[in-house]
Design an enzyme around this catalytic site. Structure first.
Site, PDB file in Angstrom:
ATOM      1  N   THR A  68      50.543  20.795  75.997  1.00 55.56           N
ATOM      2  CA  THR A  68      51.432  20.997  74.866  1.00 55.56           C
ATOM      3  C   THR A  68      52.738  20.252  75.133  1.00 55.56           C
ATOM      4  O   THR A  68      52.860  19.539  76.125  1.00 55.56           O
ATOM      5  CB  THR A  68      51.723  22.491  74.652  1.00 55.56           C
ATOM      6  OG1 THR A  68      52.633  22.951  75.663  1.00 55.56           O
ATOM      7  CG2 THR A  68      50.445  23.317  74.720  1.00 55.56           C
ATOM      8  N   CYS A  69      53.715  20.456  74.245  1.00 52.03           N
ATOM      9  CA  CYS A  69      54.986  19.754  74.425  1.00 52.03           C
ATOM     10  C   CYS A  69      55.782  20.312  75.598  1.00 52.03           C
ATOM     11  O   CYS A  69      56.779  19.709  75.999  1.00 52.03           O
ATOM     12  CB  CYS A  69      55.825  19.821  73.150  1.00 52.03           C
ATOM     13  SG  CYS A  69      56.238  21.503  72.649  1.00 52.03           S
ATOM     14  N   ASN A  70      55.379  21.434  76.149  1.00 52.38           N
ATOM     15  CA  ASN A  70      56.137  21.975  77.283  1.00 52.38           C
ATOM     16  C   ASN A  70      55.261  22.519  78.398  1.00 52.38           C
ATOM     17  O   ASN A  70      55.727  23.296  79.211  1.00 52.38           O
ATOM     18  CB  ASN A  70      57.113  23.068  76.814  1.00 52.38           C
ATOM     19  CG  ASN A  70      56.445  24.109  75.944  1.00 52.38           C
ATOM     20  OD1 ASN A  70      55.375  24.594  76.281  1.00 52.38           O
ATOM     21  ND2 ASN A  70      57.071  24.439  74.827  1.00 52.38           N
ATOM     22  N   SER A 108      55.612  31.060  76.207  1.00 61.04           N
ATOM     23  CA  SER A 108      56.095  29.915  75.438  1.00 61.04           C
ATOM     24  C   SER A 108      57.613  29.787  75.530  1.00 61.04           C
ATOM     25  O   SER A 108      58.323  30.751  75.825  1.00 61.04           O
ATOM     26  CB  SER A 108      55.703  30.051  73.967  1.00 61.04           C
ATOM     27  OG  SER A 108      54.303  30.032  73.814  1.00 61.04           O
ATOM     28  N   GLN A 119      53.048  30.872  67.629  1.00 58.51           N
ATOM     29  CA  GLN A 119      51.612  30.947  67.420  1.00 58.51           C
ATOM     30  C   GLN A 119      50.891  29.611  67.585  1.00 58.51           C
ATOM     31  O   GLN A 119      49.663  29.585  67.648  1.00 58.51           O
ATOM     32  CB  GLN A 119      51.316  31.488  66.017  1.00 58.51           C
ATOM     33  CG  GLN A 119      51.838  32.894  65.790  1.00 58.51           C
ATOM     34  CD  GLN A 119      51.411  33.457  64.457  1.00 58.51           C
ATOM     35  OE1 GLN A 119      50.261  33.334  64.070  1.00 58.51           O
ATOM     36  NE2 GLN A 119      52.331  34.087  63.742  1.00 58.51           N
ATOM     37  N   GLN A 120      51.634  28.516  67.640  1.00 59.26           N
ATOM     38  CA  GLN A 120      50.973  27.213  67.703  1.00 59.26           C
ATOM     39  C   GLN A 120      50.117  27.059  68.952  1.00 59.26           C
ATOM     40  O   GLN A 120      49.125  26.327  68.959  1.00 59.26           O
ATOM     41  CB  GLN A 120      52.004  26.089  67.651  1.00 59.26           C
ATOM     42  CG  GLN A 120      51.355  24.723  67.484  1.00 59.26           C
ATOM     43  CD  GLN A 120      52.308  23.579  67.749  1.00 59.26           C
ATOM     44  OE1 GLN A 120      53.426  23.791  68.188  1.00 59.26           O
ATOM     45  NE2 GLN A 120      51.867  22.367  67.496  1.00 59.26           N
ATOM     46  N   GLN A 168      46.479  25.060  70.075  1.00 57.74           N
ATOM     47  CA  GLN A 168      46.428  24.129  71.203  1.00 57.74           C
ATOM     48  C   GLN A 168      45.339  24.524  72.201  1.00 57.74           C
ATOM     49  O   GLN A 168      44.684  23.662  72.792  1.00 57.74           O
ATOM     50  CB  GLN A 168      47.809  24.058  71.863  1.00 57.74           C
ATOM     51  CG  GLN A 168      48.845  23.386  70.967  1.00 57.74           C
ATOM     52  CD  GLN A 168      50.272  23.668  71.384  1.00 57.74           C
ATOM     53  OE1 GLN A 168      50.559  24.673  72.034  1.00 57.74           O
ATOM     54  NE2 GLN A 168      51.187  22.795  70.988  1.00 57.74           N
ATOM     55  N   ALA A 226      49.238  17.771  65.025  1.00 55.79           N
ATOM     56  CA  ALA A 226      49.406  19.208  64.803  1.00 55.79           C
ATOM     57  C   ALA A 226      50.868  19.581  64.631  1.00 55.79           C
ATOM     58  O   ALA A 226      51.228  20.372  63.750  1.00 55.79           O
ATOM     59  CB  ALA A 226      48.795  19.979  65.973  1.00 55.79           C
ATOM     60  N   GLY A 235      53.262  17.612  63.630  1.00 59.11           N
ATOM     61  CA  GLY A 235      53.711  17.060  62.360  1.00 59.11           C
ATOM     62  C   GLY A 235      53.354  17.987  61.208  1.00 59.11           C
ATOM     63  O   GLY A 235      54.175  18.226  60.309  1.00 59.11           O
TER      64      GLY A 235
END
Length: 477
Positions: free
Chosen positions: A49-51, A109, A115-116, A120, A192, A194
């Protein structure tokens, strides 16, 4: 076979390290294939993920599996192993399952409760499944984690702090721009994140959305989604990004690209165009929400007048990323309850081969004795033989019923495999059955203090130096 987790996340590493270890959708299949070709790994899944980047692998030996996953991550990131081990964490067996359940619940998170991460995890599972890297172990773990995440969101208010990193970034944008109503947003990237950005912008009352992407087909598709929300929309190729930015108030970007997508030069061009068209220099703020990992926005952009950059690093410090203590506690309670259910189910599944082997041994004994009966009483009528056979089988079934039911019940408790071991010893069951239910190796060196709460998962005492285990000789089972 047990699950090994090796990960790096926003809790254990700065953004500069996360950028190096980031795994794109393009990289993920190749890395999974590499792991499957190794000697100790039979299943593999990568949650990226982004993190965070987390590798879940089913391994036949802790040290051997850790060495292979660690070397893979070090080679991919280009970081020396000694540097990587400062930021990596390791979980094994029960601790790996507990961690994934916490991740799926949004407890781990950056924005607690988002919830994303559920989508993922689904994406990670789908990619692994496509590469034929998912067996029974990872299938059950991933599916149970998704159920845990859904239950947490359904039964607690953990997501009240914000649905995602996007929502917190947009809240920060409002501090600069005011309300978004009537303003223009540029969404860079049609993946996702976006899609999530478009949804949040539409709910926030944005006036216009421009989707910029390398692939026009996906850009048009996302722009159509924005239009379906009643928002004026357009799609542009990535080469026209400066043009799009010149008329924008906020730019949200998360492309997964290796290098900067929004450069200093392009931003200068956009600012020059907007100043000539509408406002004197600096009077119309431009906010960049850089949600990419690696970063999409060149660092020097933040120094331009009239420009604000909100990135992952600043979002980590945002108080809105927290959730109410009561909701967090309720979520942790659900995770603990579901972990107990999952482990009980795994233990029961592990004892099944022993029970099957015991019943097979009993069936073999019955058949052997019936053959012996035929040889001693060859004149026995078929009806009489059948009655004897039914009687013997009923006796055996009744004798085995209580111990087999009880051993399954006991197997669901901690240490329950000792009962299955007793059955294997008493009835001299086949070695294959014993191997099928071998208990997972207990690892105390991973720094997982079982008395600590999930909130403490990433304290220094819980971060394992991989180099403590890489290259060690495996202890014979």
């Amino acid at each position: 076979m047990s699950v090994l987790l090796v990960g790096v996340s926003h809790r254990s590493a700065p953004v500069s390290v996360l950028e190096k270890v980031a795994i794109t959708d393009t990289d993920r299949p190749k890395l999974i294939d590499t792991m499957l070709a190794s000697s100790h790994i039979s299943e593999a899944m990568i949650v990226s993920t982004c993190n965070r980047v987390e590798i879940y692998a089913v391994v036949d030996a802790f040290h051997g599996g850790l060495a292979e996953v660690g070397e893979l991550l070090a080679e991919h990131s280009g970081m020396p192993m000694t540097e990587l081990t400062k930021h990596a964490y390791v979980r094994y067996s029960e601790a790996a399952a507990e961690h994934l359940f916490a991740v799926a619940s949004g407890l781990d998170s950056m924005v607690v409760g988002e919830q994303q991460v559920l989508s993922q995890i689904r994406s990670a599972y789908a990619t692994a499944d496509e590469r034929q890297a998912v067996g029974r172990t990872l299938h059950e773990l991933a599916q149970h984690s998704l159920r845990v995440g859904k239950r947490v969101h359904a039964e607690t208010g953990i997501d009240r702090a914000g649905a995602s990193v996007v929502s917190v970034a947009l809240d920060r944008s409002r501090q600069v721009l005011g309300e978004l109503s009537g303003k223009t947003a540029v969404v860079v990237g049609a993946g996702a994140m976006g899609g999530l950005s478009v949804a949040h912008l539409a709910r926030g009352g944005i006036g216009r959305i421009i989707v910029v992407n390398r692939t026009m087909e996906r850009a048009h598709r996302l722009a159509e989604t924005a239009a379906s929300h009643g928002v004026e929309s357009a799609a542009l190729e990535l080469s026209r990004l400066p043009e799009a930015m010149s008329g924008a108030d906020v730019v949200l970007s998360c492309t997964g690209a290796v290098g900067a997508v929004i450069t200093l030069a392009d931003t200068h061009r956009a600012l020059a165009d907007r100043d000539r068209a509408e406002f004197p220099a600096g009077e119309r703020p431009l906010v960049f929400c850089d949600l990419g990992l690696p970063r999409d926005v060149e660092p020097a952009v933040a120094g331009l007048p009239g420009v604000a950059v909100i990135d992952i690093e600043s979002l980590q410090r945002d108080p809105a990323a927290g959730a109410a203590a009561d909701d967090t506690a309720a979520a942790r309670s659900i995770v603990a309850e579901e972990l107990a259910k999952y482990l009980a189910g795994q233990r029961m599944a592990e004892v099944t081969p022993t029970v099957a082997a015991l019943r097979q041994r009993a069936a073999e004994v019955v058949e052997a004795e019936l053959l012996r009966l035929d040889s001693r009483l060859p004149a026995l009528a078929d009806t009489e033989r059948d009655e004897v056979a039914r009687t013997v089988r009923r006796v055996v079934d009744k004798l085995l019923h209580a111990p087999t039911v009880r051993v399954k019940q006991l197997a669901s408790t901690p240490g329950g495999d000792s009962y299955a071991e007793a059955l294997r010893e008493l009835f001299e069951l086949k070695p294959g059955a014993a191997q099928a239910v071998a208990a997972p190796m207990e690892i105390t060196a991973i720094g997982a203090d079982r008395t600590a709460g999930l909130a403490d998962d990433f304290t220094p005492g819980h971060t394992l130096g991989l180099d403590n285990h890489l290259g060690e000789e495996e202890t014979p089972a």
